[in-house]
Motif scaffolding. Structure first.
Motif, short mmCIF file in Angstrom:
data_model
loop_
_atom_site.label_atom_id
_atom_site.label_comp_id
_atom_site.label_asym_id
_atom_site.label_seq_id
_atom_site.Cartn_x
_atom_site.Cartn_y
_atom_site.Cartn_z
N GLU A 193 0.82 -1.21 0.00
CA GLU A 193 0.00 0.00 0.00
C GLU A 193 0.85 1.26 0.00
O GLU A 193 0.55 2.24 -0.70
CB GLU A 193 -0.91 -0.02 1.23
CG GLU A 193 -1.72 1.24 1.48
CD GLU A 193 -2.45 1.20 2.81
OE1 GLU A 193 -2.67 2.28 3.39
OE2 GLU A 193 -2.80 0.09 3.28
N SER A 240 10.24 1.01 5.89
CA SER A 240 8.95 0.60 6.46
C SER A 240 7.92 0.59 5.33
O SER A 240 7.98 1.42 4.43
CB SER A 240 8.50 1.56 7.57
OG SER A 240 9.41 1.56 8.65
N LEU A 275 3.58 -0.74 4.24
CA LEU A 275 2.27 -1.23 4.64
C LEU A 275 1.80 -2.28 3.64
O LEU A 275 1.87 -2.06 2.43
CB LEU A 275 1.26 -0.08 4.70
CG LEU A 275 1.64 1.16 5.52
CD1 LEU A 275 0.49 2.17 5.51
CD2 LEU A 275 2.01 0.79 6.95
N LYS A 334 -1.03 -4.06 1.71
CA LYS A 334 -2.35 -3.60 1.27
C LYS A 334 -3.46 -4.54 1.74
O LYS A 334 -3.36 -5.76 1.64
CB LYS A 334 -2.39 -3.49 -0.26
CG LYS A 334 -3.66 -2.86 -0.82
CD LYS A 334 -3.59 -2.78 -2.34
CE LYS A 334 -2.53 -1.79 -2.77
NZ LYS A 334 -2.49 -1.64 -4.26
N TRP A 383 -3.58 -7.42 11.08
CA TRP A 383 -2.29 -7.68 11.71
C TRP A 383 -1.84 -9.13 11.54
O TRP A 383 -0.64 -9.41 11.39
CB TRP A 383 -2.29 -7.27 13.18
CG TRP A 383 -3.00 -8.19 14.13
CD1 TRP A 383 -4.30 -8.13 14.52
CD2 TRP A 383 -2.42 -9.31 14.82
NE1 TRP A 383 -4.59 -9.13 15.41
CE2 TRP A 383 -3.45 -9.87 15.60
CE3 TRP A 383 -1.16 -9.88 14.85
CZ2 TRP A 383 -3.24 -10.99 16.42
CZ3 TRP A 383 -0.94 -10.99 15.65
CH2 TRP A 383 -1.98 -11.53 16.42
N THR A 423 -0.55 -9.57 8.01
CA THR A 423 0.77 -8.92 7.95
C THR A 423 1.83 -9.80 8.60
O THR A 423 2.94 -9.95 8.07
CB THR A 423 0.71 -7.55 8.64
OG1 THR A 423 -0.32 -6.76 8.04
CG2 THR A 423 2.05 -6.83 8.54
N GLN A 469 7.40 -6.63 12.72
CA GLN A 469 6.11 -5.95 12.66
C GLN A 469 6.04 -5.03 13.88
O GLN A 469 5.92 -5.50 15.01
CB GLN A 469 4.98 -6.98 12.68
CG GLN A 469 3.61 -6.44 12.39
CD GLN A 469 2.58 -7.57 12.29
OE1 GLN A 469 2.93 -8.74 12.38
NE2 GLN A 469 1.32 -7.21 12.12
N PRO A 498 0.32 1.60 12.21
CA PRO A 498 -0.83 0.80 11.79
C PRO A 498 -0.56 -0.70 11.93
O PRO A 498 0.60 -1.14 11.97
CB PRO A 498 -1.04 1.20 10.33
CG PRO A 498 0.29 1.68 9.88
CD PRO A 498 0.98 2.27 11.07
N ASN A 530 -0.82 -3.00 9.82
CA ASN A 530 -0.24 -3.63 8.62
C ASN A 530 1.13 -3.09 8.26
O ASN A 530 1.57 -3.20 7.12
CB ASN A 530 -1.19 -3.49 7.43
CG ASN A 530 -1.43 -2.03 7.05
OD1 ASN A 530 -1.27 -1.13 7.87
ND2 ASN A 530 -1.84 -1.79 5.81
N MET A 531 1.84 -2.52 9.22
CA MET A 531 3.19 -1.99 8.97
C MET A 531 4.24 -3.06 9.20
O MET A 531 4.20 -3.81 10.18
CB MET A 531 3.48 -0.78 9.87
CG MET A 531 4.90 -0.24 9.73
SD MET A 531 5.25 1.19 10.82
CE MET A 531 4.57 2.52 9.82
#
Length: 394
Positions: A284, A312, A314, A316, A320, A323, A348, A368, A370-371
């Motif tokens: 993302e 870093s 994200l 898409k 979590w 990810t 993460q 976030p 999803n990082m």
């Protein structure tokens, strides 16, 4: 005599701060495993006590290995002096404790290492020091937060994990216009990519555990600046005892010998992998100052030689757990904290560093679910890219 600082980064990394003729005629500095140092006479002791002799007395106040490393780090950062601590946190704690008194205030840009924030907001407050946080890069907000009790402005550049680059010239000028000292944590940049002191910043901080040591095998920190400004920092370190062992200093000095070569590869790998991730359909957003899409790309291009190996990004449309499955599917990078070593690391942030924070706190810190944060090592970029691609598509 130590090498002149105008030499290139590679030459300084190998020879900077080192004496040409060393004990035993060795190429490398010997490891001095001594806790105390003897004097031949009372007159010799008096020469030391009265400042006429530059030598060691007791291990908590100095060590020949420590002096050599400090001279080398000062040369790399274009500084007059450097004070080495046991860790990066030890370095920032030592600096702030030596400079601040009850009633003083500091102003932080809010994108910062969580433990630095915790020390200032939670622990310095117990001693009557006020910490004010303002949005990173908002110099109008920082100036508005300055008052007659403000003693220091603090920022990282680039920041962790968002890789925001601060305009160092503007940062230093703001401090000087209000007669307030300035500190930049340049751990992610290293002296190879930026030298904040050349922009007028008062102090530069590094967690030497990261790129400076470079091999994930030691802990150390350093504050660089003018000799006069660092004198109280060095004196307090001697009281608090936040020092390194001689063996640890030897590892740091040895790691620094290949500093320029490693940073060239870290920069190359970071840029190539960031570009790969930016074009991947499952990604993302990518946080990397070497990309034109990064909000501070222009500032980075103006102030930095390279952009480092930390990225870093994200994933898409991922929660979590999804990810985490991407992180688990990576084979080359190991799941671990820290950064800047020859081995690639991946994590993460939600789980590794912010698991005990509330969702509201993570939102405020910009973390976030999803990082993913990846520290690119010095492996072949093609192999890292292939591995990441397979993990994203698994």
């Amino acid at each position: 005599m130590p090498l002149a600082e105008h030499r290139g980064a590679g030459t300084l990394a190998v020879h900077g701060g080192e004496l040409k003729h060393k004990p035993g005629d060795s190429i490398s500095d010997p490891i001095f495993c001594a806790s105390t140092y003897a004097f031949d006479s009372t007159d010799e002791l008096l020469d030391y006590v009265e400042g006429r002799a530059d030598r060691e007395e007791y291990g908590r106040y100095g060590n020949p290995n420590e002096r050599a490393v400090e001279r080398k780090l000062a040369a790399l950062d274009a500084a007059e002096d450097a004070v080495v601590f046991g860790t990066g946190m030890g370095a920032i704690v030592g600096l702030l404790m030596s400079k601040l008194n009850s009633g003083d205030e500091i102003v932080f840009f809010d994108q910062c290492y969580r433990r630095s924030r915790e020390f200032c907001a939670k622990h310095l407050s117990r001693f009557g020091v006020v910490t004010r946080e303002v949005p990173t890069g908002d110099f109008a907000a920082m100036e508005a937060a300055i008052n007659d009790r403000t003693r220091m402005l603090i920022s990282e550049s680039p920041t962790n994990p968002h890789l925001t680059v601060v305009d160092l010239e503007q940062f230093a000028a703001l401090g000087k216009s209000h007669e307030v000292e300035t500190l930049i944590d340049a751990t992610l940049a290293t002296p190879f990519n930026v030298q904040p002191l050349r922009f007028g910043v008062d102090y530069v901080l590094h967690s030497a555990t990261k790129y400076l040591g470079g091999h994930n095998d030691l802990l150390a920190g350093v504050i660089c600046g003018s000799r006069e400004q660092l004198e109280p920092v060095r004196n307090l370190r001697g009281i608090m005892g936040g020092i390194n062992s001689a063996h640890n200093l030897y590892l740091l000095q040895r790691g620094l010998k290949t500093f320029e070569l490693r940073m060239q590869r870290h920069n190359e790998n970071g840029q190539r992998i960031a570009e790969f991730l930016a074009g991947h359909p499952r990604v993302e957003r990518v946080y990397y100052p070497g990309l034109s899409s990064h909000p501070t790309h222009d500032v980075a291009c103006r102030t930095m030689q390279g952009f480092g190996g930390l990225i870093s990004f994200l994933v898409k449309d991922a929660d979590w757990r999804e990810t985490a499955r991407v992180v688990d599917a990576v084979k080359l990078a190991r799941i671990a904290p820290s950064l800047g070593g020859v081995e690639s690391l991946i994590e993460q942030p939600l789980i590794m560093s912010y698991y005990n924070c509330t969702p509201e706190e993570r939102c405020r810190f910009g973390i976030p679910d999803n990082m993913i944060r990846m520290s690119c090592g010095i492996e072949n970029a093609e192999d890292l890219i292939e591995d990441l691609g397979a993990a994203l598509e698994a």
